[in-house]
Design an enzyme around this catalytic site. Structure first.
Site, PDB file in Angstrom:
ATOM      1  N   GLY A 267       0.815  -1.214   0.000  1.00  0.00           N
ATOM      2  CA  GLY A 267       0.000   0.000   0.000  1.00  0.00           C
ATOM      3  C   GLY A 267       0.847   1.263   0.000  1.00  0.00           C
ATOM      4  N   ALA A 268       1.800   1.326   0.919  1.00  0.00           N
ATOM      5  CA  ALA A 268       2.627   2.515   1.032  1.00  0.00           C
ATOM      6  C   ALA A 268       3.796   2.227   1.965  1.00  0.00           C
ATOM      7  CB  ALA A 268       1.814   3.681   1.589  1.00  0.00           C
ATOM      8  N   MET A 269       4.749   3.161   2.006  1.00  0.00           N
ATOM      9  CA  MET A 269       5.966   2.944   2.791  1.00  0.00           C
ATOM     10  C   MET A 269       6.393   4.212   3.513  1.00  0.00           C
ATOM     11  SD  MET A 269       8.191   0.837   3.769  1.00  0.00           S
ATOM     12  CE  MET A 269       9.416   1.348   4.976  1.00  0.00           C
ATOM     13  N   GLU A 270       6.725   4.030   4.784  1.00  0.00           N
ATOM     14  CA  GLU A 270       6.945   5.158   5.702  1.00  0.00           C
ATOM     15  C   GLU A 270       8.371   5.709   5.696  1.00  0.00           C
ATOM     16  OE1 GLU A 270       6.387   1.887   6.677  1.00  0.00           O
ATOM     17  OE2 GLU A 270       7.594   1.364   8.433  1.00  0.00           O
ATOM     18  N   ASN A 271       9.109   5.631   4.586  1.00  0.00           N
ATOM     19  CA  ASN A 271      10.477   6.168   4.548  1.00  0.00           C
ATOM     20  C   ASN A 271      10.564   7.533   5.213  1.00  0.00           C
ATOM     21  OD1 ASN A 271      10.949   4.009   2.533  1.00  0.00           O
ATOM     22  ND2 ASN A 271       9.701   5.352   1.264  1.00  0.00           N
ATOM     23  N   HIS A 303      -1.569   6.154   8.709  1.00  0.00           N
ATOM     24  CA  HIS A 303      -0.705   5.039   9.116  1.00  0.00           C
ATOM     25  C   HIS A 303       0.769   5.361   8.834  1.00  0.00           C
ATOM     26  CE1 HIS A 303       0.199   0.657   9.630  1.00  0.00           C
ATOM     27  NE2 HIS A 303       1.182   0.970   8.810  1.00  0.00           N
ATOM     28  N   GLU A 304       1.047   5.766   7.620  1.00  0.00           N
ATOM     29  CA  GLU A 304       2.454   6.021   7.261  1.00  0.00           C
ATOM     30  C   GLU A 304       2.987   7.207   8.058  1.00  0.00           C
ATOM     31  OE1 GLU A 304       3.579   3.588   5.767  1.00  0.00           O
ATOM     32  OE2 GLU A 304       1.667   2.843   4.995  1.00  0.00           O
ATOM     33  N   HIS A 307       3.872   6.264  11.577  1.00  0.00           N
ATOM     34  CA  HIS A 307       5.122   5.509  11.667  1.00  0.00           C
ATOM     35  C   HIS A 307       6.314   6.412  11.997  1.00  0.00           C
ATOM     36  CE1 HIS A 307       4.537   1.307  10.846  1.00  0.00           C
ATOM     37  NE2 HIS A 307       4.066   1.439   9.627  1.00  0.00           N
ATOM     38  N   GLU A 326       4.151  -2.335  13.402  1.00  0.00           N
ATOM     39  CA  GLU A 326       2.937  -2.448  12.587  1.00  0.00           C
ATOM     40  C   GLU A 326       1.666  -2.591  13.430  1.00  0.00           C
ATOM     41  OE1 GLU A 326       2.997  -1.408   9.820  1.00  0.00           O
ATOM     42  OE2 GLU A 326       5.045  -1.697   9.097  1.00  0.00           O
TER      43      GLU A 326
HETATM   44  N1  PHE Z   1       5.849  -0.761   6.203  1.00  0.00           N
HETATM   45  C1  PHE Z   1       4.793  -0.561   5.259  1.00  0.00           C
HETATM   46  C2  PHE Z   1       3.570  -0.162   6.055  1.00  0.00           C
HETATM   47  O1  PHE Z   1       3.132  -0.715   6.944  1.00  0.00           O
HETATM   48  C3  PHE Z   1       4.404  -1.750   4.471  1.00  0.00           C
HETATM   49  C4  PHE Z   1       5.422  -2.249   3.525  1.00  0.00           C
HETATM   50  C5  PHE Z   1       6.182  -3.350   3.825  1.00  0.00           C
HETATM   51  C6  PHE Z   1       5.621  -1.622   2.318  1.00  0.00           C
HETATM   52  C7  PHE Z   1       7.111  -3.853   2.962  1.00  0.00           C
HETATM   53  C8  PHE Z   1       6.523  -2.120   1.429  1.00  0.00           C
HETATM   54  C9  PHE Z   1       7.283  -3.229   1.748  1.00  0.00           C
HETATM   55  O2  PHE Z   1       2.962   0.747   5.955  1.00  0.00           O
HETATM   56 ZN    ZN Z   2       2.939   0.036   8.628  1.00  0.00          ZN
END
Ligand code: PHE
Ligand code: ZN
Length: 879
Positions: A267-271, A303-304, A307, A326
């Site tokens: 879905g998405a990533m919290e970089n 959510h992101e 994080h 998570e």
């Molecule tokens: N860490 C991300 C999330 O929870 C999910 C994710 C995991 C995205 C692995 C890409 C790869 O929001």
């Molecule tokens: Zn997450």
């Protein structure tokens, strides 16, 4: 068969890193045919360990090493060792600098892990272990480093160059190229690294934090999507405010960026400071996105963002602790969504999802604890158990401690561990220290897999005016865990009097009664709770608001369920009573097609008429349990029989309640036509009720209803109404109207990838006959691509997860098809291949001949050459 077996990683084998990376300086030269990555790692021996100097093993995969230097001295090939997974060398001092240059090919990266291309842009995905596909590194979350990143690329093609943190320098270079340098002041593990280079437009806004700092907010998209940013931006600002108010968490950089990309596995990533989103999880406008999408976006953006504290400032020591970030973050986004929308409806949606999908996972061969003990491939552990059950576990802590102590616990956790990589135990410890409550036994929720069962019986003693609830808890065996110990289970209950009002509750030994809901804490295998001064036999309302992720059984009579549906003060349990009645009705129909359903349908009729009932809740009560949920209610499920009975029940409801539904549909539709579109909760609720009514009414295929449906499809000004009408038409027998609508929709939205995903999935997920043929045709469509995860999900995924009667054809054709797709996809994108494999792993849940046919396809996959570790692990665990 694969020759070399992937290695099992165990929690019990965890060891601190031998070396640390204090600074990481990266330079990316991005070209069409390749990219060069220079990494300068300022390293030292881990001071917590003794001073000898063991060999250094840097993780690296699919990298072509061009140059390697230690403390500025170029190393010759005999001074280091290379394997497909590692670069090893012997440091000669406690502090040293490694310089490496590798060549990679982002344009050929179809796994979408590491550095890859999506559309015309470069982007990255590093969680969990993608960074090792970018450069040689200690790719583990307990190695945290300060990053500076310089990227250079062709200026025309890639005018925007982004990475984590703050932009500190930029400039022009030769041959039409340019560069930018970003510096992230916060230490972070490599999985939070990100870069983006592309031709992007951006919508910008500002946010003033609680302490008065100004933050720039930017949402970057492809130019054609610039009109789909408002909702994502609004959601971000709401999230930032909410996290300050509810958790005291402030944002910590001067800039927060979100980038939307079309090709993304999740879905998405919290970089850090640079979230990367699947376009489908951030872009929306009323004409192209449904209310459900609006709400999903709001929760994922939150959510992101959340994080940034629960995940980034405090991160995980190792990947067994994944639920630390998570589970907690899902809990936080659930609280946020509940505050923004209807609380009861949010709970109902989440529980329906949890019980259907997570309970199935926990009952199957892939069952694992919230904190797993071993894995082959960490990507396989981004599961419903880690996320959703993990959130339920945090929710139970919240219930047991209460709002105030929970907040103190969370404050303590963030203060104590800021800048650290920690464990689930550390989280519990903070909660325990802040509240003074002993959570030792509670911790079993982290180590024990499986869905616990509560068997509840009651007894009323009119002489003594005592009402007893006897609670027995147990938990079915799961792989590797035959015996289970009792858990701490918060069981929220209420007792209803004959008029349906909540009785005062007083347990034996207590001096005072309390009104309303009360949380019983179950800790033993068998326990009795005794309520005193109960003047009449009550109806118990059990597990209110679904206070624990368990299967609760109580032998309610149909009359009692109807009573609860009508009167319970707990919205969730009203819905739950309706669901239980529906399950009974469907089971009755499976046994006897002429079964008497009048009690249930009559009760639904009363729900439709009830002027006091929230419209959103009405819509939920009218939504029957899904086929997937029903399948889980059987040990040997007969999918065809379940489907037929469920459809028969829907038709009976439609026929018997037609007048009531039709009146309500028309008035809701009328309002939708009169008022301007809004994504506000009350508007969403009205449209939902309108569309649920329409989906029943369309089963009758009466001419005036078909006309209304076509009219809604053609003339509604928003996707929610249009897509609901399209879904009804697609699942009807009205060939002409269906073809017209599908063709019109396709013409209108051919260039909108997200809407086309919907167009694909409504057809691939349809239960009408001929599903497999339809899916194969859809896969020939020019807009389909097996390389795009969203397309795979909306065609292959929709078929296997929603079109259940077609997927579970007795001849096994659906399974064979899925197996072929998995094998093909495994060569391109192992993570996706392993994910779409999930439906087959449930083979033991189904009756013959499906059961054997599913198993056969799993065996076929198992025999294939060169399986990825991802697919290898899932297949072998499920057989
Ligand atoms: N860490 C991300 C999330 O929870 C999910 C994710 C995991 C995205 C692995 C890409 C790869 O929001
Ligand atoms: Zn997450």
């Amino acid at each position: 068969m694969r020759t070399e077996q992937p290695q099992m990683i165990r929690l019990s084998a965890y060891q601190q890193p031998d070396y640390l990376i204090n600074e990481t300086h990266l330079t990316f030269e991005l070209y069409e045919e390749y990219a060069l990555v220079h990494a300068q790692l300022v390293m030292q021996r881990n001071p917590a360990l003794d001073t000898n100097l063991p060999p250094l093993h840097l993780d690296g995969q699919e990298l072509s090493l061009q140059r390697l230097a230690l403390n500025d001295r170029e190393l010759s090939a005999d001074e280091y060792q290379l394997s497909p997974y590692q670069l090893s060398l012997q440091p000669d001092s406690e502090a040293f600098v490694i310089d490496s240059t590798v060549r990679i090919e982002p344009q050929n990266n179809t796994a979408l892990e590491g550095l890859y291309k999506s559309g015309g842009m470069f982007c990255t995905q590093c969680e969990a272990e993608g960074f090792r596909k970018i450069t040689y590194y200690l790719d583990r979350p307990d190695v945290m480093s300060r990053f500076t990143t310089t990227l250079s690329a062709d200026k025309n093609r890639y005018p925007v160059l982004l990475s984590n943190g703050n932009l500190i320098a930029s400039g022009q270079a030769e041959e039409g190229r340019h560069w930018a340098t970003w510096e992230d002041p916060f230490k972070k593990p490599a999985y939070l690294f990100a870069l983006v280079a592309g031709d992007l437009w951006c919508v910008e806004d500002r946010f003033t934090t609680l302490s008065g700092r100004e933050v720039t907010l930017q949402l970057y998209v492809e130019p054609k999507n610039i009109d789909k940013c408002q909702h994502g931006m609004d959601s971000l600002k709401k999230s930032m405010r909410w996290d300050e108010e509810k958790y005291g968490r402030e944002y910590d950089l001067d800039i927060f960026m979100i980038v939307a990309v079309d090709d993304f596995n999740m879905g998405a990533m919290e970089n850090k400071g640079l979230n990367i989103f699947n376009s489908s999880c951030v872009l929306a406008k009323p004409e192209t996105a449904t209310d459900a999408t609006y709400q999903r976006i709001e929760s994922i953006v939150a959510h992101e963002y959340f994080h940034n504290w629960s995940g980034n400032r405090v991160t995980c020591r190792d990947w067994f602790q994944l639920s630390l970030k998570e589970g907690f973050t899902v809990f936080r986004d659930i609280q946020f969504s509940a505050d923004m929308n209807s609380k009861a409806v949010k709970r109902i949606e989440d529980v329906a999802y949890l019980r259907t999908h997570q309970f199935a996972e926990d009952a199957g061969p892939m069952a694992h604890p919230v904190r797993p003990e071993e894995y082959l491939e960490i990507s396989n552990f981004y599961t419903l158990t880690i996320y959703e059950k993990g959130a339920e576990v945090v929710r139970m802590i919240h219930t047991l401690l209460g709002e105030k102590a929970f907040r103190q616990g969370s404050d303590l956790y963030f203060a104590r561990h800021d800048g650290q990589a920690v464990t689930c135990d550390d989280f519990i410890q903070a909660m325990q220290d802040a509240s003074g409550q002993d959570l030792t036994q509670f911790k079993r929720w982290y180590s024990q897999a499986g869905t616990p069962v509560l068997n509840v019986t009651d007894h009323y003693d009119p002489q003594q005016q005592v009402y007893r609830l006897k609670v027995k808890q147990s938990c079915p065996a799961t792989p590797g865990q035959p015996d289970k110990a009792p858990l701490v289970i918060p069981l929220a209950v209420g007792l209803l009097d004959a008029k349906g009002r909540d009785l005062p509750l007083q347990l034996a030994g207590e001096t005072q009664a309390s009104i309303g809901t009360r949380v019983l804490v179950v800790t033993e295998a068998e326990q009795t709770f005794e309520f005193i001064k109960v003047t009449d036999a009550p109806v118990p309302s059990l597990l209110r608001d679904f206070s624990a992720p368990v299967n609760l059984f109580f032998a309610y009579s149909t009359e009692q369920l109807v009573f609860l549906l009508k009167h319970d003060s707990d919205g969730f349990n009203r819905w739950e009573a309706g669901q239980q009645l529906a399950v009974r009705a469907i089971k009755a129909l499976m046994a006897d097609a002429k079964a008497d359903l009048s009690a249930f349908i009559h009760a639904l009729g009363a729900v439709a008429q009830d002027p006091t009932l929230d419209v959103a809740l009405k819509a939920e009560i009218f939504s029957l349990p899904s086929e997937s949920y029903l399948i889980e209610q059987f040990t040997q499920a007969d999918v065809q029989a379940i489907h037929q009975a469920r459809e028969a029940l829907r038709l009976q409801i439609a026929v018997q309640l037609k007048d009531a539904l039709w009146t309500r549909y028309q008035s809701a539709r009328h309002i939708s036509q009169e008022v301007e579109y809004s994504a506000q909760a009350d508007h969403v609720a009205r449209r939902r009720w309108q569309n649920v009514a329409l989906s029943y009414l369309m089963l009758t295929e009466l001419p005036e209803i078909v006309l209304a449906c076509v009219d809604q499809f053609e003339h509604a000004d928003n996707m929610t109404e249009r897509f609901a009408a399209l879904t009804c038409l697609v699942n009807s027998s009205l060939c002409y109207e269906k073809q017209q609508a599908l063709a019109a929709f396709e013409r209108e939205f051919a260039d909108d990838a997200q809407v086309m995903d919907q167009w694909f999935s409504v057809q691939a997920g349809s239960f009408l006959k001929g599903g497999l043929g339809r899916v194969k045709t859809l896969m020939q469509h020019p807009k389909f691509s097996i390389k795009n995860p969203n397309k795979v999900r909306s065609v292959i995924g929709a078929f296997a997860n929603q079109s259940l009667v077609n997927f579970h054809q007795a001849d096994g054709s659906g399974y064979a098809f899925l197996a072929e797709q998995i094998l093909q996809l495994d060569r391109l994108n192992p993570q996706m291949a392993a994910r779409i494999l999930a439906p087959l792993t449930r083979w033991q849940r189904f009756a013959e001949p499906q059961r054997s046919a599913m198993k056969k396809q799993l065996q076929r996959i198992q025999q294939a050459e060169q399986l990825s570790p991802d697919v290898y692990e899932v297949v072998n665990k499920s057989l």
